[in-house]
Every structure is written in C-alpha cells, then in structure tokens.
Design an enzyme around this catalytic site. Structure first.
Site, PDB file in Angstrom:
ATOM      1  CG  HIS A   1      -8.196  -0.826   4.802  1.00  0.00           C
ATOM      2  ND1 HIS A   1      -7.714  -0.485   3.562  1.00  0.00           N
ATOM      3  CD2 HIS A   1      -7.107  -1.149   5.531  1.00  0.00           C
ATOM      4  CE1 HIS A   1      -6.396  -0.619   3.541  1.00  0.00           C
ATOM      5  NE2 HIS A   1      -6.005  -1.017   4.719  1.00  0.00           N
TER       6      HIS A   1
ATOM      7  CG  HIS B   1      -5.038  -2.186   9.335  1.00  0.00           C
ATOM      8  ND1 HIS B   1      -4.220  -3.243   9.023  1.00  0.00           N
ATOM      9  CD2 HIS B   1      -5.027  -1.373   8.243  1.00  0.00           C
ATOM     10  CE1 HIS B   1      -3.729  -3.094   7.791  1.00  0.00           C
ATOM     11  NE2 HIS B   1      -4.191  -1.960   7.307  1.00  0.00           N
TER      12      HIS B   1
ATOM     13  CG  HIS C   1      -2.530   2.651   6.117  1.00  0.00           C
ATOM     14  ND1 HIS C   1      -3.887   2.916   6.093  1.00  0.00           N
ATOM     15  CD2 HIS C   1      -2.408   1.318   5.860  1.00  0.00           C
ATOM     16  CE1 HIS C   1      -4.544   1.805   5.808  1.00  0.00           C
ATOM     17  NE2 HIS C   1      -3.666   0.824   5.672  1.00  0.00           N
TER      18      HIS C   1
ATOM     19  CD  GLU D   1      -3.027  -0.915   2.204  1.00  0.00           C
ATOM     20  OE1 GLU D   1      -4.189  -0.657   1.827  1.00  0.00           O
ATOM     21  OE2 GLU D   1      -2.698  -1.013   3.405  1.00  0.00           O
TER      22      GLU D   1
HETATM   23 MN    MN Z   1      -3.931  -1.265   5.165  1.00  0.00          MN
END
Ligand code: MN
Length: 233
Positions: free
Chosen positions: A167, A98, A96, A77
């Site tokens: 996500h 989760h 980023h 990603e």
């Molecule tokens: Mn991810």
C-alpha cells in the site's frame, strides 16, 4: 492573548503548501494526504481531492470525538490520521503516501534502515503494518475504519514512519515542515537503499549516529522547507 485565528490561518497556509511540495517531490500523486493537528481534539485535512489541487477552502476540520465541519466527502482513509493523533499526543502532522521507492521494503524481509544522515530520524528498522495480521485477509488494503486505524497506530508505536504492506507508508512529525522533511527524505533513503542493495550489504547508521544526526539535522529543517516552499509559489 495570542491571536488564534492568525495561527490557524498560518497552519492552513502551511498545510496547502505541504500538499503541493509533496506532489512536486513525487511523494504524493493523485492520491495520498497530509494533515495537521489544530489542538488536542481536532485536525485539518483536505476534502477528498488530489493533493496538487488542494486550496485553503478545501480543508476540513475533523474532531477526534467524531464529526467533520464540512458537508464535502472526506478522504476514505481519514482514520489513519484520527487514530494516530489519538494515540500520539506528540504528533502534530501526518503524511500518508504510496511513494514508489519505499513500497518494496514493505514487501520483503529487507529492513528499511537509515543509510544516510538526512534520514537518521528513521532510527532502527522501520515497522511494517500488514492489514491481514490486523483484521484478516480479503480487505482492499485501505485503512477505512477505526479498527484499521488503531491497528496501524499500534504498529507505528513511538516511531516516525510505518510501512504499509502492498500500500505505502505513513510518516509523522511535530510540525508540517518536519513531517514534509521526513516524507521526502524517507523516499530519498529508499532510493539510495535500492541502489545499494545490488552492490552488497548496506551499512546502516548506528543507533548512536542516528541519534546524534537527528539532533543536529533537526535544526536544518526550516532551510529545506523554505527552499521547497519558494519553488512551488
Ligand atoms: Mn492510501
């Protein structure tokens, strides 16, 4: 002339520390990633590795024009980072994640609003990226190409955080300490909001309160960073 190699060494050092701090605060686990802009054309991010295992030797230099100065496999990603840096010249660091408390707010109509002063940077309700709206149904939800990265950056707009339905979330900041602070307090704000909702309708910070609190609390980020950093050394 400033010694740019010393600056880059400090940036690498901060980026490794941010990886470990965010694992300690359960914002990252075996997955998720942190990056830092180097200049208008490049950013640093670890190779494809669990954040808790990242060392300075694992950092790769990615060019926005394309190309990576490493033969090691990058994160799937990395496009999240490349496309946000391309769209937002003011952004110098990205997380980023989760993390679990934020996820419910990407799944329902309940707005993710700041309910505590430390999360005033969230501003009004945080936008939600739904990959189905961007590229259609049936994806793995991962942001694995330029088109998905661009769509995410568009949903983020000029905000500090974007939720990603089913996500996680992505936070941006003007420095590694600032984005670390935002990622940690976004998760704390989500926990407080989840505890509040069963009791009744939460009273969010007003836009004026958010603006004032962000200006005063912005000066306190170094204090938090120093404490978090000393705890992981
Ligand atoms: Mn991810």
């Amino acid at each position: 002339m400033p010694d740019q190699s010393a600056d880059l060494s400090d940036l690498r050092d901060q980026l490794v520390a941010a990886n470990h701090i965010l694992v300690a605060h359960r914002v990252l686990d075996a997955f998720g990633h942190v990056s830092a802009r180097v200049d208008e054309d490049s950013f640093l991010i670890s190779r494809n590795l669990a954040p808790g295992s990242v060392t300075a030797d694992d950092l790769q230099l990615h060019h926005l024009a394309g190309g990576v100065d490493s033969a090691e496999r990058p994160y799937l990603e990395t496009h999240i980072h490349a496309e946000i840096y391309r769209a937002r010249p003011d952004v110098r660091a990205i997380v980023h994640s989760h993390s679990a408390s934020i996820l419910p707010f990407g799944l329902t109509d309940t707005a993710f609003v700041p309910v505590m002063h430390m999360a005033s940077f969230l501003g009004d309700a945080v936008p939600v990226y739904d990959q189905r709206d961007a590229v259609g149904d049936g994806t793995d939800l991962l942001v694995t190409d330029e088109a998905r990265g661009r769509a995410l950056a568009t949903t983020l707009g000029d905000r500090t955080l974007v939720l990603m339905r089913g996500h996680g979330s992505t936070a941006v900041g003007g420095s590694i300490p600032e984005v670390t602070f935002r990622a940690i307090y976004a998760e704390t704000n989500a926990s407080v909001l989840l505890a509040t909702l069963p009791l009744g309708s939460p009273v969010a910070l007003s836009p004026a309160e958010s603006s004032t609190a962000t200006a005063s609390i912005g000066g306190q980020i170094a204090r938090a960073w120093n404490v978090w950093r000393s705890a992981i050394d």
